[in-house]
Design a protein around this motif. Structure first.
Motif, PDB file in Angstrom:
ATOM      1  N   ALA A 253       0.813  -1.213   0.000  1.00 44.66           N
ATOM      2  CA  ALA A 253       0.000   0.000   0.000  1.00 44.66           C
ATOM      3  C   ALA A 253       0.851   1.270   0.000  1.00 44.66           C
ATOM      4  O   ALA A 253       0.328   2.342   0.181  1.00 44.66           O
ATOM      5  CB  ALA A 253      -0.931   0.001   1.218  1.00 44.66           C
ATOM      6  N   TYR A 254       2.165   1.161  -0.185  1.00 44.28           N
ATOM      7  CA  TYR A 254       3.009   2.347  -0.170  1.00 44.28           C
ATOM      8  C   TYR A 254       2.606   3.297  -1.295  1.00 44.28           C
ATOM      9  O   TYR A 254       2.452   2.894  -2.450  1.00 44.28           O
ATOM     10  CB  TYR A 254       4.491   1.975  -0.334  1.00 44.28           C
ATOM     11  N   VAL A 320      10.667   4.048  -2.754  1.00 44.38           N
ATOM     12  CA  VAL A 320       9.577   3.866  -3.718  1.00 44.38           C
ATOM     13  C   VAL A 320       9.267   5.181  -4.424  1.00 44.38           C
ATOM     14  O   VAL A 320       9.067   5.213  -5.646  1.00 44.38           O
ATOM     15  CB  VAL A 320       8.331   3.300  -3.009  1.00 44.38           C
ATOM     16  N   VAL A 321       9.224   6.282  -3.681  1.00 44.59           N
ATOM     17  CA  VAL A 321       8.971   7.585  -4.295  1.00 44.59           C
ATOM     18  C   VAL A 321      10.116   7.972  -5.226  1.00 44.59           C
ATOM     19  O   VAL A 321       9.901   8.446  -6.354  1.00 44.59           O
ATOM     20  CB  VAL A 321       8.768   8.656  -3.203  1.00 44.59           C
ATOM     21  N   THR A 322      11.353   7.762  -4.772  1.00 44.37           N
ATOM     22  CA  THR A 322      12.511   8.104  -5.604  1.00 44.37           C
ATOM     23  C   THR A 322      12.524   7.275  -6.886  1.00 44.37           C
ATOM     24  O   THR A 322      12.831   7.784  -7.978  1.00 44.37           O
ATOM     25  CB  THR A 322      13.810   7.882  -4.811  1.00 44.37           C
ATOM     26  N   ALA A 323      12.170   6.001  -6.766  1.00 45.92           N
ATOM     27  CA  ALA A 323      12.141   5.132  -7.945  1.00 45.92           C
ATOM     28  C   ALA A 323      11.103   5.586  -8.960  1.00 45.92           C
ATOM     29  O   ALA A 323      11.324   5.510 -10.172  1.00 45.92           O
ATOM     30  CB  ALA A 323      11.862   3.691  -7.518  1.00 45.92           C
ATOM     31  N   ALA A 324       9.962   6.071  -8.476  1.00 44.37           N
ATOM     32  CA  ALA A 324       8.891   6.492  -9.383  1.00 44.37           C
ATOM     33  C   ALA A 324       9.274   7.728 -10.187  1.00 44.37           C
ATOM     34  O   ALA A 324       8.702   7.968 -11.265  1.00 44.37           O
ATOM     35  CB  ALA A 324       7.619   6.767  -8.583  1.00 44.37           C
ATOM     36  N   GLU A 700       8.659  -8.029   0.509  1.00 45.30           N
ATOM     37  CA  GLU A 700       7.202  -8.041   0.644  1.00 45.30           C
ATOM     38  C   GLU A 700       6.558  -7.102  -0.375  1.00 45.30           C
ATOM     39  O   GLU A 700       5.531  -7.432  -0.976  1.00 45.30           O
ATOM     40  CB  GLU A 700       6.794  -7.629   2.060  1.00 45.30           C
ATOM     41  N   TYR A 701       7.143  -5.936  -0.557  1.00 43.74           N
ATOM     42  CA  TYR A 701       6.580  -4.960  -1.487  1.00 43.74           C
ATOM     43  C   TYR A 701       6.568  -5.500  -2.913  1.00 43.74           C
ATOM     44  O   TYR A 701       5.631  -5.236  -3.678  1.00 43.74           O
ATOM     45  CB  TYR A 701       7.395  -3.673  -1.424  1.00 43.74           C
ATOM     46  N   CYS A 702       7.595  -6.248  -3.265  1.00 46.23           N
ATOM     47  CA  CYS A 702       7.700  -6.746  -4.635  1.00 46.23           C
ATOM     48  C   CYS A 702       7.123  -8.145  -4.796  1.00 46.23           C
ATOM     49  O   CYS A 702       7.238  -8.740  -5.873  1.00 46.23           O
ATOM     50  CB  CYS A 702       9.166  -6.744  -5.087  1.00 46.23           C
TER      51      CYS A 702
END
Length: 722
Positions: A253-254, A320-324, A700-702
């Motif tokens: 849910a990030y 996650v934000v930086t990757a986006a 878990e996120y992936c």
């Protein structure tokens, strides 16, 4: 009768709603077992249950937890319904006064956990291991599981009285049948000479049904000893996620900005990339004091987590934000701060950001190649000498005032359970009004005013538990990194100093000082703790006592005693990362001028901690060869609120020390409180610890499969030592 009626209604509702997995269930006292006896099975690591069992003349209130992958701990209160304590404190059987209550701790170690074939799981354990030891017994047990059937056989000493055995059958995924042969010798159970079951049981068998609901609630009916109907109600929980009614797989849910086409590096404006990352973090992650720098195919992000109890979760959300927002990079550097002081430098390969965009890390290599080290005091000095970076963009720390001031109000519930009290269960409800300050220059502070609105606590050694509004805590604190680490050396040392002054807790005003040196990425540490404290007036808003509080005088001042007390300890710690366990040893002078030591063992599930401690000084508790012992809890608020928070996080953590002894010398083996000690500030940010927890959350996120399917490699003592 009302207890039985309540449990019957609850079990009936479970029956109506039930569709749940079968498997291990609780015995009467709470540990995993049949009815009275344990089996060689356990809940998964970090999981457990709390509940209540009525099996006259016993009432059991318990919390059971798989504290290690191979160690189950069951803390329980047992009420003897036919033994009473009169208001005078005398024990009788005439039905006058309150029921006699006894605290106990049960332990079970998994020697070998069966995986396949006909080899059984093997376990041994002890019940009622400390305290009065009224129901103590040692045992060994083996369990064979064949699909929905499980058969157990074992031998127990003392009240367990020899060989025992039984079976369980999962008739449906919501219904389990259990039966056992029970040679239990109940005539050994007694409180101060009064036997609770003076005659042998009418029969040596117990049989009944367990019903399970999809939200983890369980209810059971059974016929026991050939003489009594028993009933129980329990609720499962899991410390790896929300405790109640929640989904532990919160990594999916990030939040992050919408992912568009991945640009090429040559098409990127470094200034715009840096500003986009700053704005993205402001919108989607609860971090402050953000600083971003961009070099050739590299991005550096420094931040301070203020809104997440887990430092690993904060870092994953920032990633996650930086990757986006980023193009293909050579590397990305994350530098978490505490009060503006850089603590860690984490270097991730650029391919990991691409893996986060597509939710596929492509194996463990990307995680293993990440490098976590202690950070330099100057974030922009991470690369030195010939490798000095040429910044294409470097932001100012213009967001440092974000979340600098925090105001909140919260309900506080304080129970007191003690068999030595006329009313053995007492409690107080309060509202805490809290102000916290976060600076970017090492300083921090808190002001907490506690306003009780209900209290029936009347305990002579806790006069502060009255109904007067008081300053609970008011502390100013300063943190400093004293040593520059070599960021290229993963085994580099890190030296820290921390100080606090003010109203340290409900009992003490004074000063705390810590010095810490960490080595091997936080695997070990050593240091000192010093302090000077003075007793507070327990009946005043913020005043200090004129002398020392003398509990024999009802909590009033003893003006003949020196009001100031000095304390000092040598401290050391060691971490066992495979089982997320920290061992700490303190030796020195405690509040009561007594000299001795304290040993603490703390088990972590990222931001959640359950630990145990024992102290032994030159002032021992009556009848014991130690001074005091207890349980330490750190549970984030979001674990209690579960799925009601959705994907939002909270940084608030409930901290509590619970003594397991009813009688001890009040100040012996005792330390003054603190607001944020080095464990609270730095423990999750040790390079070794942070890398492990970030790796788990990234996996878990992936992962698009339920995280519960993953099992630890160590599931028994056999796995641990092989």
């Amino acid at each position: 009768m009302r207890k039985i009626l309540f449990c019957c209604i609850a079990v009936f509702l479970i029956f109506l709603q039930g569709v749940c997995e079968g498997g291990e269930t609780a015995a009467n006292p709470g540990f995993v077992g049949l009815w009275e006896y344990p089996t060689a099975e356990m809940s998964t690591d970090g999981a457990g249950r709390f509940g209540y069992t009525h099996a006259f003349p016993y009432d059991f209130y318990y919390v059971d937890l798989s504290w290690l992958p191979w160690l189950e701990i069951n803390a329980r209160l047992t009420t003897f319904e036919n033994v009473y304590v009169a208001p005078s404190g005398a024990i009788n059987v005439q039905g006058q006064g309150r029921h006699y209550m006894d605290k106990a701790l049960d332990l079970k170690a998994m020697l070998y956990r069966s995986r396949e074939g006909y080899l059984p799981s093997l376990a041994f354990g002890v019940t009622d291991v400390m305290g009065t030891e009224l129901m103590k017994a040692w045992y060994g047990v083996a369990t064979w599981r064949f699909g929905s059937w499980a058969v157990s056989m074992g031998y127990g000493t003392d009240r367990m009285n020899g060989f025992f055995g039984g079976f369980s059958w999962d008739i449906a995924n919501w219904l389990t049948l259990k039966a056992e042969y029970s040679p239990m010798d109940y005539t050994l159970d007694q409180a101060s000479g009064h036997k609770t079951h003076p005659e042998q049981a009418d029969a040596k068998y117990n049989v009944g049904l367990v019903l399970s609901a999809p939200w983890g609630m369980e209810g059971a009916f059974s016929w026991q000893r050939g003489e009594e109907f028993a009933i129980s109600l329990s609720q499962r929980f899991d410390l790896r996620g929300p405790l109640l009614f929640g989904n532990r797989d919160k990594g999916k849910a990030y939040d992050a900005p919408g992912i568009g086409r991945i640009p090429q590096w040559k098409d990127v404006d470094p200034a715009k990339l840096g500003q986009d990352i700053i704005e993205g973090l402001a919108d989607f992650v609860r971090v402050r004091d953000v600083e971003v720098a961009v070099a050739d195919r590299k991005v550096f992000v420094a931040y301070e987590n203020y809104g997440h109890a887990s430092q690993a979760e904060a870092m994953v959300r920032v990633l996650v934000v930086t990757a986006a927002l980023s193009p293909h990079l050579e590397a990305v550097f994350m530098i978490p701060r505490v009060r503006g002081v850089p603590v860690i430098c984490a270097e991730f390969p650029g391919d990991l950001l691409f893996g986060l965009r597509v939710r596929d890390l492509g194996g463990e290599n990307l995680l293993e190649s990440a490098i976590f080290t202690w950070a330099d005091r100057d974030f922009f000095d991470i690369k030195k000498g010939e490798n000095q970076e040429k910044w294409l963009f470097r932001s100012e720390r213009f967001l440092q005032e974000r979340a600098q001031h925090d105001l909140k109000a919260m309900i506080v519930y304080e129970p007191r359970i003690d068999q030595t009290l006329d009313d053995d269960y007492q409690n107080r409800w309060s509202v805490d009004f809290i102000y916290e300050n976060r600076s970017s220059k090492g300083w921090g502070g808190v002001a907490d005013v506690r306003v009780p609105f209900f209290s029936d606590v009347d305990i002579w050694w806790e006069p502060d538990m009255n109904e007067d509004p008081r300053v609970h805590q008011a502390v100013v604190s300063y943190l400093s990194n004293l040593k520059k680490s070599d960021s290229k050396n993963e085994d580099g040392l890190s030296l820290w100093a921390l100080g606090e002054v003010g109203w340290l807790d409900e009992n003490w005003f004074g000063l705390n000082l810590w010095g810490r040196i960490y080595g091997r990425n936080g695997r070990w540490w050593s240091g000192v703790r010093l302090g000077v404290v003075r007793d507070r007036d327990p009946f005043a808003f913020a005043s200090l006592a004129e002398g020392q509080i003398d509990y024999d005088w009802g909590g009033r001042d003893n003006p003949n005693a020196d009001p100031w007390r000095t304390i000092a300890w040598l401290q050391g710690g060691y971490s066992f990362p495979d089982i997320d366990l920290d061992l700490q040893v303190d030796y020195g002078r405690f509040i009561d001028t007594d000299v001795g030591g304290k040993v603490s063992v703390m088990r972590h599930w990222d931001d959640t901690t359950v630990g145990f401690w024992i102290s032994r000084t030159d002032r021992l508790s009556p009848g014991k060869d130690f001074t005091n012992t207890g349980i330490h809890l750190e549970i984030p608020a979001e674990k209690w609120l579960g799925s009601w928070l959705g994907d939002r996080s909270s940084s608030h953590v409930w901290n509590q020390d619970v003594s397991l002894l009813s009688i001890w010398r009040i100040d012996a083996g005792r330390e003054p409180g603190s607001w944020r000690d080095p464990e609270r500030l730095l423990s999750q940010l040790r390079p070794m610890e942070l890398k492990k927890n970030v790796g788990k959350l990234l996996e878990e996120y992936c992962s698009f499969e339920a995280a519960e399917t993953a099992k630890p490699q160590i599931q028994s003592l056999f796995d641990f030592f092989r």
